[in-house]
Design a protein around this motif. Structure first.
Motif, PDB file in Angstrom:
ATOM      1  N   ARG A  87     -64.215 -15.765  91.766  1.00 39.72           N
ATOM      2  CA  ARG A  87     -65.335 -16.521  91.217  1.00 39.72           C
ATOM      3  C   ARG A  87     -66.467 -15.534  90.937  1.00 39.72           C
ATOM      4  N   ALA A  88     -67.358 -15.870  90.000  1.00 38.31           N
ATOM      5  CA  ALA A  88     -68.406 -14.933  89.620  1.00 38.31           C
ATOM      6  C   ALA A  88     -69.693 -15.665  89.268  1.00 38.31           C
ATOM      7  N   ALA A  91     -69.122 -18.579 104.489  1.00 37.00           N
ATOM      8  CA  ALA A  91     -68.160 -19.599 104.896  1.00 37.00           C
ATOM      9  C   ALA A  91     -67.200 -19.941 103.761  1.00 37.00           C
ATOM     10  N   ARG A  92     -67.658 -19.767 102.523  1.00 43.18           N
ATOM     11  CA  ARG A  92     -66.855 -20.161 101.362  1.00 43.18           C
ATOM     12  C   ARG A  92     -65.957 -19.043 100.824  1.00 43.18           C
ATOM     13  N   PHE A  93     -66.347 -17.776 101.064  1.00 39.05           N
ATOM     14  CA  PHE A  93     -65.610 -16.664 100.462  1.00 39.05           C
ATOM     15  C   PHE A  93     -65.246 -15.622 101.515  1.00 39.05           C
ATOM     16  N   PRO A 151     -63.723 -23.679  94.765  1.00 35.88           N
ATOM     17  CA  PRO A 151     -63.347 -22.813  95.882  1.00 35.88           C
ATOM     18  C   PRO A 151     -62.571 -21.576  95.424  1.00 35.88           C
ATOM     19  N   GLY A 152     -62.802 -20.468  96.103  1.00 36.25           N
ATOM     20  CA  GLY A 152     -62.111 -19.223  95.801  1.00 36.25           C
ATOM     21  C   GLY A 152     -62.115 -18.324  97.018  1.00 36.25           C
ATOM     22  N   ARG A 153     -61.640 -17.104  96.845  1.00 40.43           N
ATOM     23  CA  ARG A 153     -61.600 -16.174  97.973  1.00 40.43           C
ATOM     24  C   ARG A 153     -62.493 -14.951  97.764  1.00 40.43           C
ATOM     25  N   ARG A 154     -62.709 -14.545  96.490  1.00 40.44           N
ATOM     26  CA  ARG A 154     -63.482 -13.335  96.208  1.00 40.44           C
ATOM     27  C   ARG A 154     -64.609 -13.698  95.244  1.00 40.44           C
ATOM     28  N   LEU A 155     -65.851 -13.395  95.617  1.00 47.10           N
ATOM     29  CA  LEU A 155     -67.015 -13.748  94.804  1.00 47.10           C
ATOM     30  C   LEU A 155     -67.676 -12.484  94.279  1.00 47.10           C
ATOM     31  N   PRO A 176     -56.684  -5.136  90.995  1.00 45.87           N
ATOM     32  CA  PRO A 176     -57.277  -4.938  89.667  1.00 45.87           C
ATOM     33  C   PRO A 176     -57.470  -6.235  88.892  1.00 45.87           C
ATOM     34  N   GLY A 177     -58.578  -6.283  88.144  1.00 45.82           N
ATOM     35  CA  GLY A 177     -58.836  -7.411  87.254  1.00 45.82           C
ATOM     36  C   GLY A 177     -59.291  -8.658  87.981  1.00 45.82           C
ATOM     37  N   PHE A 178     -59.743  -9.607  87.189  1.00 44.92           N
ATOM     38  CA  PHE A 178     -60.179 -10.902  87.718  1.00 44.92           C
ATOM     39  C   PHE A 178     -59.002 -11.863  87.739  1.00 44.92           C
TER      40      PHE A 178
END
Length: 272
Positions: A231-232, A148-150, A121-125, A223-225
């Motif tokens: 998630r990517a 629904a997930r991001f 789970p994460g917030r930004r894909l 900025p940055g991951f």
């Protein structure tokens, strides 16, 4: 004693579906998309790939096959694909000449790691693509489960020339009119194309724009991951995947799989 007939053995199931092509679309002299009928029994997760092929031209021997990401979402009635046409390519040179009504070979077992279930789970894909590696993101973006997930999804697409930005209008505008995900994507989807070999508003490889921070500043992102929230997914050239993977690892993200979900995934079946 009377003679009895042994029960007939059932015919072996074919290893292939043989759907008809429904439509084709030319983007450039090298890039095209097409869709085929979806067999009733064919099930897949958005982002998976499947083997496509054509029978041997001489009618004998083994068919010519290649793995293709499915560009349509898991709920779609048709199966869409995005391909490059190589003039001397044993499969793509022939696929590019097909038309609606022609049949192709479609594998029965889709698979792959470019699926939401392989991510924690994460917030930004971030959906990072080069060339025809855009195909699985067209599938994932049209799946309501992704929204629904991001909270936010960024799709990047790096190509050599501006004309190679297939699906540009869809990603920049038309997706927001999609009856299923349009409202979900509005205000939450960022489309970020880059071009490497001719002038463009965002020039260069995506790796450079990640390293120098341009990707984040251009989109007004933190900025940055961040391994806690980001998630990517990666699909495209071997060099792009190698370089972006290194940047993600350097930022603290770890690779995932179907068996062990992680912070980012790539499709090793396409990486040389």
């Amino acid at each position: 004693m009377t003679d009895t007939l042994a029960p007939a053995r059932p015919a072996a199931a074919s290893a292939w579906h043989e759907p008809r092509i429904l439509w084709t679309r030319r983007w450039t002299d090298r890039l095209f998309s097409f869709a085929v009928e979806r067999p009733e029994s064919f099930r897949f997760r958005s982002g998976e790939f499947v083997m496509l092929g054509l029978p041997a031209e001489d009618g004998t021997g083994k068919p010519t096959l290649r793995a293709y990401s499915i560009a349509s979402p898991g709920w779609a009635d048709a199966l869409e694909f995005f391909s490059i046409q190589v003039p001397a390519g044993p499969l793509t040179s022939r696929l590019g000449r097909l038309a609606a009504g022609d049949r192709i070979l479609l594998g029965r077992k889709p698979t792959g790691t470019l699926v939401l279930d392989a991510l924690t789970p994460g917030r930004r894909l971030f959906l990072i693509a080069s060339g025809t590696g855009l195909a699985p993101w067209l599938s994932v973006l049209r799946d309501p489960d992704a929204w629904a997930r991001f909270d936010q999804i960024v799709v990047t697409h790096t190509v050599r020339q501006v004309q190679d930005l297939a699906y540009r209008t869809f990603l920049a505008r038309d997706i927001f009119d999609d009856p299923l995900v349009g409202d979900l994507a509005r205000g939450r989807l960022s489309y970020y194309p880059t071009v490497t070999r001719e002038p463009f508003e965002r020039p260069g490889r995506i790796t450079r724009r990640i390293e120098d921070g341009a990707l984040f500043s251009d989109l007004d992102l933190a900025p940055g991951f961040d391994p806690a929230t980001d998630r990517a997914m990666l699909c495209g050239s071997t060099a792009m995947i190698r370089d972006v993977s290194a940047l993600l690892e350097r930022a603290g993200l770890t690779e995932g799989s179907n068996a062990a979900p992680g912070d980012y995934v790539l499709e090793r079946a396409f990486v040389g």
